[in-house]
Design a protein around this motif. Structure first.
Motif, mmCIF file in Angstrom:
data_model
loop_
_atom_site.group_PDB
_atom_site.id
_atom_site.type_symbol
_atom_site.label_atom_id
_atom_site.label_comp_id
_atom_site.label_asym_id
_atom_site.label_seq_id
_atom_site.Cartn_x
_atom_site.Cartn_y
_atom_site.Cartn_z
ATOM 1 N N GLN A 33 -3.041 5.530 2.503
ATOM 2 C CA GLN A 33 -4.147 4.644 2.144
ATOM 3 C C GLN A 33 -4.671 3.908 3.366
ATOM 4 O O GLN A 33 -4.142 4.015 4.481
ATOM 5 C CB GLN A 33 -3.673 3.628 1.086
ATOM 6 C CG GLN A 33 -3.528 4.214 -0.302
ATOM 7 C CD GLN A 33 -3.248 3.132 -1.338
ATOM 8 O OE1 GLN A 33 -2.432 2.231 -1.115
ATOM 9 N NE2 GLN A 33 -3.927 3.221 -2.482
ATOM 10 N N LYS A 85 0.844 -1.194 0.000
ATOM 11 C CA LYS A 85 0.000 0.000 0.000
ATOM 12 C C LYS A 85 0.878 1.242 0.000
ATOM 13 O O LYS A 85 2.075 1.185 0.298
ATOM 14 C CB LYS A 85 -0.891 0.013 1.248
ATOM 15 C CG LYS A 85 -1.986 -1.043 1.246
ATOM 16 C CD LYS A 85 -3.098 -0.648 0.298
ATOM 17 C CE LYS A 85 -4.283 -1.570 0.407
ATOM 18 N NZ LYS A 85 -5.396 -1.144 -0.497
ATOM 19 N N THR A 86 0.249 2.353 -0.310
ATOM 20 C CA THR A 86 0.938 3.640 -0.336
ATOM 21 C C THR A 86 0.566 4.419 0.923
ATOM 22 O O THR A 86 -0.537 4.261 1.463
ATOM 23 C CB THR A 86 0.532 4.433 -1.582
ATOM 24 O OG1 THR A 86 0.786 3.638 -2.742
ATOM 25 C CG2 THR A 86 1.286 5.738 -1.681
ATOM 26 N N ARG A 87 1.485 5.260 1.370
ATOM 27 C CA ARG A 87 1.214 6.107 2.532
ATOM 28 C C ARG A 87 -0.115 6.840 2.377
ATOM 29 O O ARG A 87 -0.433 7.350 1.314
ATOM 30 C CB ARG A 87 2.326 7.142 2.696
ATOM 31 C CG ARG A 87 3.522 6.654 3.452
ATOM 32 C CD ARG A 87 4.568 7.754 3.559
ATOM 33 N NE ARG A 87 5.026 8.195 2.253
ATOM 34 C CZ ARG A 87 5.863 9.189 2.053
ATOM 35 N NH1 ARG A 87 6.336 9.863 3.092
ATOM 36 N NH2 ARG A 87 6.231 9.543 0.849
ATOM 37 N N VAL A 122 4.290 -0.709 3.281
ATOM 38 C CA VAL A 122 3.787 0.626 2.977
ATOM 39 C C VAL A 122 4.911 1.411 2.308
ATOM 40 O O VAL A 122 6.023 1.532 2.852
ATOM 41 C CB VAL A 122 3.318 1.358 4.247
ATOM 42 C CG1 VAL A 122 2.755 2.736 3.890
ATOM 43 C CG2 VAL A 122 2.270 0.526 4.964
ATOM 44 N N THR A 123 4.630 1.928 1.104
ATOM 45 C CA THR A 123 5.671 2.656 0.367
ATOM 46 C C THR A 123 5.344 4.137 0.265
ATOM 47 O O THR A 123 4.185 4.532 0.497
ATOM 48 C CB THR A 123 5.823 2.088 -1.050
ATOM 49 O OG1 THR A 123 4.592 2.255 -1.749
ATOM 50 C CG2 THR A 123 6.177 0.601 -0.997
#
Lengths: 109, 117
Positions: free
Chosen positions: B17, B13-15, B116-117
């Protein structure tokens, strides 16, 4: 506080050597549990100790609960490569199970 | 006899989210606990559900929330993801809330690896 301290953090042994990990608490414990987590796996319950001074054995594994119920140890006799993993002690506290930091065991064949 | 099952096994997931993780307890178990395990660390208690209510909570912010369904399965939701939320999320089941307070053994699922990216 409610933390349990485990030592050592890492232990590297030659296959056939013995291994011991220690778990210490500043407060008296109602019981202590031990779990093993293989690399890439999840913690698996090994044993629960309840009585002061209790000693339990599972094949090459010996678990001890201190007389004061503040410390515990896990001893493995003649380690094998299948013993590789991280060993955690865990104590109940405030309605939850609190884990130590674990001792990572590596075994060189 | 099925053990504890978790889904998905991996998630990226992305920061910022939001994420939902799912857990089905071992057959016969009615109590579900969630743990976060960072690399090289011991599992950290997030919260515990019994009879569809949150019974115990660890030191985690309100971004972490959960739910238990009538069939005892459970969800963990994390909002506004941070990089530091990257970890292995473990679900553990046991039987009976009262027993848990005395330290009944936990049965863990294989976990969900969240990045988390």
């Amino acid at each position: 506080g409610q933390q349990v301290m485990q030592i050592p953090q890492y232990q590297h042994v030659q296959e056939g050597e013995d291994f011991t990990t220690y778990c210490n608490s500043s407060t008296t414990l109602s019981n202590i549990q031990w779990y093993k987590q293989r690399p890439g796996g999840h913690p698996v319950f090994l044993i629960q100790l309840v009585k002061s001074g209790e000693v339990k054995k599972q094949k090459r594994l010996t678990f001890q609960f201190g007389e004061a119920k503040k410390n515990s140890s896990l001893h493995i006799t003649a380690t094998q490569t299948t013993d590789v993993g991280t060993y955690f002690c865990a104590r109940p506290g405030g309605g939850k199970l609190i884990f130590g930091q674990g001792t990572e065991l590596s075994v060189k064949p | 006899d099925a053990g504890v099952t978790q889904s998905p096994t991996h998630l990226i997931k992305t920061r910022g989210q939001q994420v939902t993780l799912r857990c089905s307890p071992k057959s016969g178990h009615d109590t579900v606990s969630w743990y976060q395990q960072a690399l090289g660390q011991g599992p950290q208690f997030i919260f515990q559900y019994y009879e569809e209510e949150e019974r115990q909570r660890g030191n985690f912010p309100d971004r972490f929330s959960g739910h238990q369904f009538p069939n005892y399965s459970s969800e963990l939701n994390v909002n506004a993801l941070l990089l530091g939320d990257s970890a292995l999320y473990l679900c553990a089941s046991s039987f009976g809330f009262k027993e848990f307070t005395s330290g009944s053994p936990l049965h863990f699922g294989n976990g969900t690896r969240l990045t988390v990216t």
